[in-house]
Motif scaffolding. Structure first.
Motif, mmCIF file in Angstrom:
data_model
loop_
_atom_site.group_PDB
_atom_site.id
_atom_site.type_symbol
_atom_site.label_atom_id
_atom_site.label_comp_id
_atom_site.label_asym_id
_atom_site.label_seq_id
_atom_site.Cartn_x
_atom_site.Cartn_y
_atom_site.Cartn_z
ATOM 1 N N TYR A 44 51.035 34.684 42.755
ATOM 2 C CA TYR A 44 50.258 35.543 41.864
ATOM 3 C C TYR A 44 51.135 36.093 40.738
ATOM 4 C CZ TYR A 44 47.170 39.260 40.235
ATOM 5 O OH TYR A 44 46.377 40.076 39.454
ATOM 6 N N ARG A 45 52.379 36.386 41.060
ATOM 7 C CA ARG A 45 53.304 36.931 40.063
ATOM 8 C C ARG A 45 53.961 35.847 39.205
ATOM 9 N NH1 ARG A 45 55.128 42.170 40.348
ATOM 10 N NH2 ARG A 45 54.031 43.455 41.853
ATOM 11 N N GLY A 46 53.570 34.597 39.413
ATOM 12 C CA GLY A 46 54.028 33.510 38.549
ATOM 13 C C GLY A 46 55.432 33.006 38.821
ATOM 14 N N VAL A 47 55.874 33.097 40.041
ATOM 15 C CA VAL A 47 57.210 32.609 40.371
ATOM 16 C C VAL A 47 57.271 31.104 40.163
ATOM 17 C CG1 VAL A 47 58.768 32.197 42.332
ATOM 18 C CG2 VAL A 47 57.803 34.460 41.967
ATOM 19 N N LYS A 48 58.326 30.680 39.529
ATOM 20 C CA LYS A 48 58.602 29.248 39.360
ATOM 21 C C LYS A 48 59.477 28.833 40.522
ATOM 22 C CE LYS A 48 57.026 29.446 35.023
ATOM 23 N NZ LYS A 48 56.202 30.617 35.118
ATOM 24 N N TRP A 49 59.036 27.863 41.273
ATOM 25 C CA TRP A 49 59.730 27.477 42.499
ATOM 26 C C TRP A 49 60.857 26.498 42.198
ATOM 27 C CZ3 TRP A 49 58.817 30.268 46.725
ATOM 28 C CH2 TRP A 49 57.651 31.020 46.756
ATOM 29 N N ASN A 50 61.861 26.966 41.450
ATOM 30 C CA ASN A 50 63.034 26.138 41.181
ATOM 31 C C ASN A 50 64.285 27.015 41.166
ATOM 32 O OD1 ASN A 50 63.481 27.151 38.433
ATOM 33 N ND2 ASN A 50 61.636 26.008 37.903
ATOM 34 N N LEU A 51 65.416 26.391 41.332
ATOM 35 C CA LEU A 51 66.690 27.108 41.431
ATOM 36 C C LEU A 51 66.977 27.918 40.166
ATOM 37 C CD1 LEU A 51 69.139 27.681 43.183
ATOM 38 C CD2 LEU A 51 70.218 25.637 42.218
ATOM 39 N N GLU A 52 66.645 27.366 39.018
ATOM 40 C CA GLU A 52 66.912 28.069 37.759
ATOM 41 C C GLU A 52 66.191 29.420 37.720
ATOM 42 O OE1 GLU A 52 66.231 27.531 32.979
ATOM 43 O OE2 GLU A 52 66.235 25.751 34.252
ATOM 44 N N TYR A 53 64.937 29.439 38.140
ATOM 45 C CA TYR A 53 64.177 30.694 38.138
ATOM 46 C C TYR A 53 64.819 31.717 39.082
ATOM 47 C CZ TYR A 53 60.451 34.103 38.528
ATOM 48 O OH TYR A 53 59.741 35.282 38.527
ATOM 49 N N PHE A 54 65.221 31.265 40.264
ATOM 50 C CA PHE A 54 65.768 32.181 41.258
ATOM 51 C C PHE A 54 67.187 32.651 40.928
ATOM 52 C CE2 PHE A 54 62.431 30.174 43.901
ATOM 53 C CZ PHE A 54 61.755 31.332 44.259
ATOM 54 N N THR A 55 67.856 31.983 39.997
ATOM 55 C CA THR A 55 69.213 32.403 39.636
ATOM 56 C C THR A 55 69.307 33.026 38.246
ATOM 57 O OG1 THR A 55 69.712 30.149 38.878
ATOM 58 C CG2 THR A 55 70.348 30.716 41.128
ATOM 59 N N ASN A 56 68.320 32.799 37.381
ATOM 60 C CA ASN A 56 68.433 33.269 35.996
ATOM 61 C C ASN A 56 67.484 34.397 35.611
ATOM 62 O OD1 ASN A 56 70.487 31.461 35.501
ATOM 63 N ND2 ASN A 56 69.137 29.881 34.706
ATOM 64 N N SER A 57 66.683 34.890 36.537
ATOM 65 C CA SER A 57 65.839 36.042 36.214
ATOM 66 C C SER A 57 66.051 37.106 37.282
ATOM 67 C CB SER A 57 64.357 35.642 36.149
ATOM 68 O OG SER A 57 63.844 35.391 37.444
ATOM 69 N N SER A 58 65.983 38.363 36.873
ATOM 70 C CA SER A 58 66.236 39.427 37.856
ATOM 71 C C SER A 58 65.172 39.421 38.953
ATOM 72 C CB SER A 58 66.313 40.790 37.175
ATOM 73 O OG SER A 58 65.131 41.063 36.474
ATOM 74 N N PHE A 59 63.893 39.229 38.576
ATOM 75 C CA PHE A 59 62.842 39.169 39.588
ATOM 76 C C PHE A 59 63.074 37.980 40.510
ATOM 77 C CE2 PHE A 59 58.779 38.097 41.454
ATOM 78 C CZ PHE A 59 58.242 39.332 41.769
ATOM 79 N N GLY A 60 63.407 36.836 39.935
ATOM 80 C CA GLY A 60 63.649 35.634 40.725
ATOM 81 C C GLY A 60 64.823 35.792 41.675
ATOM 82 N N THR A 61 65.874 36.459 41.214
ATOM 83 C CA THR A 61 67.050 36.666 42.065
ATOM 84 C C THR A 61 66.698 37.540 43.268
ATOM 85 O OG1 THR A 61 68.521 36.437 40.176
ATOM 86 C CG2 THR A 61 69.425 37.525 42.117
ATOM 87 N N ILE A 62 65.979 38.641 43.015
ATOM 88 C CA ILE A 62 65.578 39.528 44.117
ATOM 89 C C ILE A 62 64.602 38.795 45.044
ATOM 90 C CG2 ILE A 62 64.442 41.698 44.736
ATOM 91 C CD1 ILE A 62 67.182 42.070 43.458
ATOM 92 N N ALA A 63 63.652 38.068 44.476
ATOM 93 C CA ALA A 63 62.692 37.309 45.296
ATOM 94 C C ALA A 63 63.425 36.259 46.130
ATOM 95 C CB ALA A 63 61.638 36.653 44.408
ATOM 96 N N GLY A 64 64.379 35.569 45.536
ATOM 97 C CA GLY A 64 65.158 34.572 46.266
ATOM 98 C C GLY A 64 65.956 35.197 47.394
#
Length: 162
Positions: free
Chosen positions: A73-93
């Motif tokens: 719902y929050r639009g997470v992109k399911w790839n390594l770049e998203y989880f390492t290059n955005s603050s939301f993605g890093t916390i979610a990861g």
């Protein structure tokens, strides 16, 4: 996904987290201290643990499903770049990693170490094997409790920001 489904997902996620964390808090703060010197302590812990195991697995399944729904719902992109290059993605990861650890420790604790510790206790409560299994079971339970607190904290950061 509609906003109403998202809200329902958040509600279920919170209830499941309360069940999971509340169950652990009950064991740590109420049950185990209150039966410390009870002659049938191990059987009581085993019986309560087996009942809670079902609720715990249900809670973890709900947390997994609702967590994925909320990230979608929050639009997470399911790839390594998203989880390492955005603050939301890093916390979610990080929360995904913590949840994976919780799930792994729970399975090992509930279906192997804890079960074997109880069986060993019934055979010989003071054998080195029993003591080792009980200590390991206790350590895994504590680790899972701390990880659960971290997961809740990360959830607050995801929703409210740091």
């Amino acid at each position: 996904m509609s906003h109403q489904i998202y809200i329902l997902s958040v509600f279920l996620h919170i209830i499941a987290a309360c069940l999971w964390l509340g169950g652990m808090l009950f064991l740590i703060l109420a049950l185990i201290p209150s039966i410390k010197n009870h002659p049938d302590k191990i059987n009581l812990i085993a019986a309560v643990s087996m009942k809670f195991r079902i609720a715990g697995i249900f809670a973890l399944i709900v947390l997994l499903i609702t967590g994925v729904l909320q990230l979608e719902y929050r639009g997470v992109k399911w790839n390594l770049e998203y989880f390492t290059n955005s603050s939301f993605g890093t916390i979610a990861g990080l929360k995904i990693i913590i949840f994976t650890l919780i799930l792994s420790i729970s399975l090992i604790h509930d279906y192997y170490i804890g079960t074997n510790a109880i069986e060993a206790w019934k055979k010989d409560p003071y054998s080195p094997k029993t003591i080792t299994l009980r200590n390991l079971s206790r350590k895994l339970g504590r680790a899972n409790f701390i990880l659960a607190l971290v997961a809740v904290f990360l959830g607050v950061i995801l929703v409210r920001g740091w």
